[in-house]
Design a protein around this motif. Structure first.
Motif, PDB file in Angstrom:
ATOM      1  N   ASP A 289       0.824  -1.210   0.000  1.00  0.00           N
ATOM      2  CA  ASP A 289       0.000   0.000   0.000  1.00  0.00           C
ATOM      3  C   ASP A 289       0.858   1.260   0.000  1.00  0.00           C
ATOM      4  O   ASP A 289       0.439   2.310  -0.470  1.00  0.00           O
TER       5      ASP A 289
ATOM      6  N   ILE B 211       3.711   1.434  -1.518  1.00  0.00           N
ATOM      7  CA  ILE B 211       4.468   1.534  -2.774  1.00  0.00           C
ATOM      8  C   ILE B 211       3.475   1.849  -3.898  1.00  0.00           C
ATOM      9  O   ILE B 211       3.159   1.027  -4.734  1.00  0.00           O
ATOM     10  N   ASN B 212       2.957   3.081  -3.903  1.00  0.00           N
ATOM     11  CA  ASN B 212       1.971   3.418  -4.933  1.00  0.00           C
ATOM     12  C   ASN B 212       2.471   4.576  -5.801  1.00  0.00           C
ATOM     13  O   ASN B 212       1.734   5.475  -6.141  1.00  0.00           O
ATOM     14  N   LEU B 213       3.718   4.514  -6.164  1.00  0.00           N
ATOM     15  CA  LEU B 213       4.257   5.587  -7.012  1.00  0.00           C
ATOM     16  C   LEU B 213       3.882   5.431  -8.484  1.00  0.00           C
ATOM     17  O   LEU B 213       3.996   6.357  -9.261  1.00  0.00           O
ATOM     18  N   MET B 214       3.478   4.209  -8.883  1.00  0.00           N
ATOM     19  CA  MET B 214       3.179   3.965 -10.295  1.00  0.00           C
ATOM     20  C   MET B 214       1.792   4.476 -10.670  1.00  0.00           C
ATOM     21  O   MET B 214       0.869   3.726 -10.925  1.00  0.00           O
ATOM     22  N   ARG B 215       1.628   5.749 -10.672  1.00  0.00           N
ATOM     23  CA  ARG B 215       0.323   6.324 -11.005  1.00  0.00           C
ATOM     24  C   ARG B 215       0.528   7.724 -11.547  1.00  0.00           C
ATOM     25  O   ARG B 215       1.661   8.187 -11.680  1.00  0.00           O
TER      26      ARG B 215
END
Lengths: 102, 669
Positions: A95, A97-101
């Motif tokens: 949760d 590690i949500n940099l891919m957005r």
């Protein structure tokens, strides 16, 4: 000989557990383990269907060996990434590690 | 005979040489260009002589109705269309008596006018460019004359239009000249659009631009009559534009803005002749439909009398000649319309000579008036500023007089024979209205030409008033010759010699068409079987009488200074004003442009700005931005969201590949 249906039920269950693990777990190491479960389900399917369709040949088993090898490599890579992430963010909770957005 | 293609190729090579190589030559480029152009057009004239002398022996009798001819297929240029309807375009040339005649007229007049221009244009800063465009102009016209393929003809046709634009606007630094060039180009374009649509229509039916095949299809009835009629009228629209037929004549008087050698070439042998020539060349298409022929006759008849009446009141010497040209072109078109094919083209032939002579004479007069009236603010083109010039300019006077007599149709000059042929043609076709109009026009023609002659060459020298009251302080240093001898003088020999030389055909060109005198014109330039020509003494007498009456009336009104003309113009002011303002056709067009064209344009602009731009184009950006803002929310960054989409996708692929849920089974067993 074990009927193919039994094997399919077993691998289906194993794969589903893996899917559930990937979706539901927050711990990145556990997610990797769930991926291993799915890969193992596939490997068992390969062996079973290989024996069924080409009796006396080892095509399916060879593929299973490949799957195991690649799974090992992938896991090594995955754990290395997890280790780097932990060094950087002091957490392996997916949760966080949500940099891919956007 | 197979060297006929050299005629257009020589001048176009001269053009290329001028603009590619001589252009770099500094001050020498002027002389080099003029020499090259003269040599090339002279060469084209030699080609004509060779073709002419070979013609009788080599032209083949053919089944078609256009007489004996030879056709030369060129190398194919390109192929269009898809497999069953392939069309290979090859530049086809034709040599028959019609094209030989035009070849002679164009090269002969172009050469002499070019020679005249070496004197007339002397000192112009774009001298070399003038001669370069002239070379291209001549090449284009020769291309129109020789081509036996509608597409090739159309290409040359447009080149003629382009060159006339460049030449009419040659002195483009003056606004009126630039606008005249634009007007000529746009007005003829209106006709050319019709021409193009007509060609496209025929191409759709015949799948070829080749004239031979097209004419064969028309004559054999392979194309339905309605299409032939519509295509014919559309093609005739192109001829109307180029030949200045009503209501597309408006460009022609304004085209006088160009240098006089341009006016002479445009109004005799090239540009305007192209339209009449097209009618002659594509005659099978027109002849096949009585409706088209009626349209041609009507347009020609209206134009003939319409322009002649305007010419009665004009003051500018070149405008008088311009309206005279329109009127005479109407004559030719009318003759072609009533079926007098030979007569119409015969008049084109003779008219080219005497009209070129008249324009060159007018140019000579203007050339000598310019220094006299310089600085007085008076127009050197205005015949009311001239007078008594016959003593100063004898060569110009006599040649102008001969050309005018020829135009007025006085025997035995060239114009008499062709005008008489038209009268006979109209009479034999039972076309009474055109016949009467032709006679009235002959009367008017003689009248306005002699009005012009009396005002220019006879009577008091009205230009003297200009010099005595003219302000010498205005032009002290720049034009010192004005103060010394402010008298018109004869033009230099380079201008006078062409006048004398063109005088010969202006007198004699008609003799080859004297009925019963020689095989001449009627045997060679013809449509259908040869018609035995015979002189009709009543008509010849009537035509001559009309001319003599016109001259007589002009003599009465203008030779002696009486107040007759003023009395008439003041008694009928409305008529005079209408004629002087050319029936207000220009004003009508202006009104239509202001109130109709511009209104439609404003509406279109509103639709474009308010609807297309503000509503549609401007809406695109915000819409995509908004859509993007919403769609990007689906990329949450959480791995399990992506994994979920991934798994759903895999399952969907599985469902689709196994043939849908109800039939899900394992194909392997």
């Amino acid at each position: 000989m074990v009927p193919i249906e039994h094997i399919m039920v077993f691998t289906g269950a194993l794969f589903s557990i893996g899917v559930y693990g990937v979706m539901a777990r927050r711990n990145a190491v556990l997610v990797l383990m769930a991926i291993e479960l799915m890969l193992n389900a596939v490997a068992i399917n390969l062996v079973a269907f290989g024996t069924l369709v080409y009796p006396g040949q080892i095509n399916g088993m060879v593929f299973a060996i490949f799957v195991v090898t690649i799974a090992a490599a992938e896991l090594g890579l995955g754990l290395a990434i997890v280790l780097r992430v932990y060094r950087m963010r002091s957490s392996i909770n997916v949760d966080d590690i949500n940099l891919m957005r956007w | 005979m197979d060297y006929a293609w050299l005629a257009p190729v020589l001048p176009i090579s001269a053009f290329a040489l001028n603009v590619l190589i001589w252009r770099q030559m500094g001050a020498r480029k002027h002389a080099l260009s003029a020499l090259t152009t003269l040599a090339a057009i002279g060469g084209a004239f030699l080609v004509f002589l060779a073709v002419f002398s070979d013609a009788s022996a080599h032209l083949e009798e053919t089944a078609t109705s256009s007489g004996r001819h030879l056709i030369f297929e060129g190398t194919p240029w390109f192929t269009v269309g898809v497999s069953p309807h392939l069309y290979v375009f090859a530049p086809t040339l034709v040599v028959d008596w019609l094209s030989i005649m035009m070849l002679g007229v164009v090269t002969f007049l172009a050469f002499l006018i070019e020679f005249y221009a070496t004197g007339y244009m002397k000192g112009d800063s774009r001298y070399w460019w003038f001669f370069s465009v002239k070379a291209l102009f001549t090449a284009a016209m020769l291309g129109v004359v020789l081509s036996y393929n509608f597409l090739l003809m159309y290409i040359c046709w447009e080149l003629v239009g382009l060159c006339s634009f460049l030449l009419i606007g040659f002195w483009y630094s003056e606004r009126t000249n630039a606008e005249a060039a634009k007007k000529a180009f746009i007005t003829t374009r209106v006709g050319d659009v019709g021409f193009f649509i007509g060609l496209a229509l025929l191409f759709l039916k015949t799948r070829t631009f080749d004239m031979k095949e097209t004419f064969a299809a028309v004559e054999s009835g392979a194309i339905d009559p309605a299409t032939v009629t519509i295509a014919g009228i559309l093609i005739f629209l192109g001829a109307m534009g180029k030949s200045g037929q009503f209501p597309l004549h408006v460009w022609l008087p304004d085209a006088m803005a160009g240098p006089t050698p341009v006016s002479a070439l445009v109004h005799s042998a090239t540009m305007v002749a192209a339209g009449v020539y097209l009618v002659g060349r594509a005659y099978p298409i027109f002849h096949a439909s009585s409706t088209t022929m009626a349209v041609i006759t009507t347009v020609g008849t209206i134009t003939a009398i319409f322009a002649a009446t305007i010419a009665l009141t004009q003051r500018d010497i070149k405008r008088i000649l311009a309206y005279s040209t329109i009127s005479q072109l109407g004559y030719m078109i009318m003759a072609l319309g009533v079926g007098a094919y030979t007569a119409g083209l015969f008049h084109l032939f003779t008219h080219a000579f005497f009209k070129a002579l008249l324009f060159l004479g007018a140019g000579s007069v203007i050339h000598s008036m310019e220094p006299v009236l310089h600085g007085t603010g008076r127009n050197p083109n205005d015949i009311f500023n001239m007078g008594g010039l016959r003593k100063q300019m004898p060569v110009t006077f006599w040649t102008f007089l001969i050309a005018s007599l020829s135009l007025a149709g006085i025997a035995p000059l060239a114009g008499f024979w062709s005008k008489d042929a038209i009268l006979v043609g109209a009479y034999e076709a039972d076309a009474w209205l055109p016949l009467v109009v032709a006679l009235v026009t002959a009367f008017l023609t003689a009248f306005y030409m002699f009005r012009c002659i009396y005002l220019v060459f006879f009577g008091p020298a009205r230009w003297q008033v200009a010099t005595s009251t003219g302000d010498h302080h205005d032009n002290h240093s720049t034009n010192h010759d004005i103060g010394h001898h402010a008298v018109p003088h004869e033009s230099p020999w380079t201008m006078a010699l062409p006048l004398v030389l063109i005088c010969v055909p202006a007198i004699a060109a008609g003799w080859i068409g004297i009925p019963g005198f020689s095989e001449g014109f009627a045997e060679t330039v013809r449509f259908g079987p040869m018609i035995e020509e015979h002189i009709n003494l009543v008509l010849a007498g009537a035509g001559t009488l009309a001319g003599v009456l016109g001259i007589g009336l002009a003599t009465l009104m203008y030779l002696t200074p009486v107040s007759g003309p003023r009395l008439i113009s003041e008694s009928f002011p409305a008529v005079y004003k209408t004629l002087y303002n050319k029936y207000y056709v220009d004003e009508m067009y202006q009104w239509i442009i202001d109130h109709v064209v511009l209104a439609i344009a404003a509406m279109a602009a509103t639709v474009d700005r308010k609807i297309l731009n503000d509503r549609i184009v401007d809406w695109c950006g915000p819409f995509l931005q908004g859509a993007g803002a919403r769609v990007r929310l689906t990329t949450s960054g959480y791995i399990y969201h992506y994994a979920f989409g991934f798994i759903i996708g895999i399952m969907a692929i599985g469902v689709v590949m196994s043939g849908g849920i109800p039939d899900m089974r394992f194909a392997l067993w």
